[in-house]
Design an enzyme around this catalytic site. Structure first.
Site, PDB file in Angstrom:
ATOM      1  N   LYS A 203      -4.300   1.714  -3.847  1.00 39.73           N
ATOM      2  CA  LYS A 203      -3.574   2.949  -3.565  1.00 39.73           C
ATOM      3  C   LYS A 203      -3.569   3.893  -4.768  1.00 39.73           C
ATOM      4  CE  LYS A 203      -1.122   1.633   0.507  1.00 39.73           C
ATOM      5  NZ  LYS A 203       0.105   1.206   1.165  1.00 39.73           N
ATOM      6  N   ARG A 237      -0.983  -7.167   1.488  1.00 41.90           N
ATOM      7  CA  ARG A 237      -2.034  -6.531   2.306  1.00 41.90           C
ATOM      8  C   ARG A 237      -3.071  -5.977   1.346  1.00 41.90           C
ATOM      9  NH1 ARG A 237      -3.203  -1.466   4.116  1.00 41.90           N
ATOM     10  NH2 ARG A 237      -3.960  -1.236   6.250  1.00 41.90           N
TER      11      ARG A 237
END
Ligand code: 7PJ
Length: 265
Positions: A203, A237
């Protein structure tokens, strides 16, 4: 949890299943590398991503879910749409992963009509605009209170406590400072009494800290995954399953009460 994005098929010349084949091969590699769950998504929720029609999203994810379920894999579906949830559940998905925490009309009912697990994620605002100016009075308390409210709504709809997983939604309407505060505050989310899922892989926060593009964020993502597990995350995740599984094996060996786990002795 390994991330599988089913992208539109890139070939028009009879290649209708090219995207499916690539996603399936990728998912099978993740399972071979030690993923316990593969999270199959057909609509990007990244800032600025275009919405996908319900029927198109089903066409993207369903063949991949069906094939993985036939393999005996545990599959989660990353969707906000009740119709996609119902189709995925009918195909044998084991978890609904909803970045809107089942807030779409009919989503709670779609999940409650099944016995699958649900991941309820916090997001401030809407995907298109959520990163414009995220603001919180107290990010950990605000996210915790939202997740507690959504868990209560799920339970009221008939989804039992043991089917619920909570997720602070790293990067969904959050600055780097917000994401770091939430990572440090994971024990406060854990204290709600549900397993916590953490998704930090590749991210932009990892990019902001390291100065690297998404494809170069594996090492940064591993550090974030370990930091999350150390603070109580039950599921991470990730895109880089093989590397994350190795990192977690070492982390667990160090932290196991008797040194090495039984299998490794
Ligand atoms: C997350 C997700 C996350 C859960 C995405 C990306 C954006 N689902 N779906 N948690 N992120 N539960 O992978 O960069 O953090 S899509």
């Amino acid at each position: 949890m390994g991330v599988i994005n089913v992208t539109p098929d890139s070939f028009s010349d009879g290649g209708r299943y090219a995207g499916h084949d690539a996603a399936l091969a990728h998912a099978r590699q993740m399972l071979a590398d030690g993923a316990d769950i593969v999270d199959v998504g057909g609509e990007s929720t990244r800032p600025g991503a275009a919405p996908v029609a319900e029927a198109d999203e089903i066409d993207r994810v369903l063949p991949v879910i069906e094939a993985l379920v036939a393999d005996g894999a545990r599959v989660s579906v990353d969707t906000m749409k009740p119709a996609v949830m119902r189709a995925a559940i009918a195909a044998g998905a084991a978890m609904i992963n909803d970045v809107r925490a089942l807030r779409a009309p009919g989503a709670l009912e779609a999940a409650a009509a099944s016995d699958v697990a649900v991941c309820l994620m916090h997001m401030q605002g809407e995907p298109r605009t959520m990163q414009a100016a995220p603001h919180y009075d107290d990010v950990v308390a605000d996210v915790r209170d939202f997740l507690a409210t959504r868990a209560a709504a799920a339970i009221a709809a008939g989804i039992s406590h043991e089917r619920i997983v909570l997720d602070p939604g790293f990067g969904f309407g959050k600055s780097l400072a917000h994401n770091l505060a939430l990572l440090r505050g994971l024990p406060e989310l854990r204290a709600l009494g549900f397993p916590v899922l953490a998704g930090l892989s590749r991210k932009s926060s990892i990019g902001q800290i390291t100065g690297r593009e998404a494809s170069e964020r594996t090492a940064g993502s591993l550090a974030a995954a370990l930091a999350a597990v150390a603070r109580g995350a039950a599921i991470v995740r990730v895109h880089d399953v093989r590397e994350t599984v190795d990192a977690l094996k070492v982390w667990h060996a160090v932290n196991a009460p008797n040194g090495l786990s039984r299998e490794s002795r």
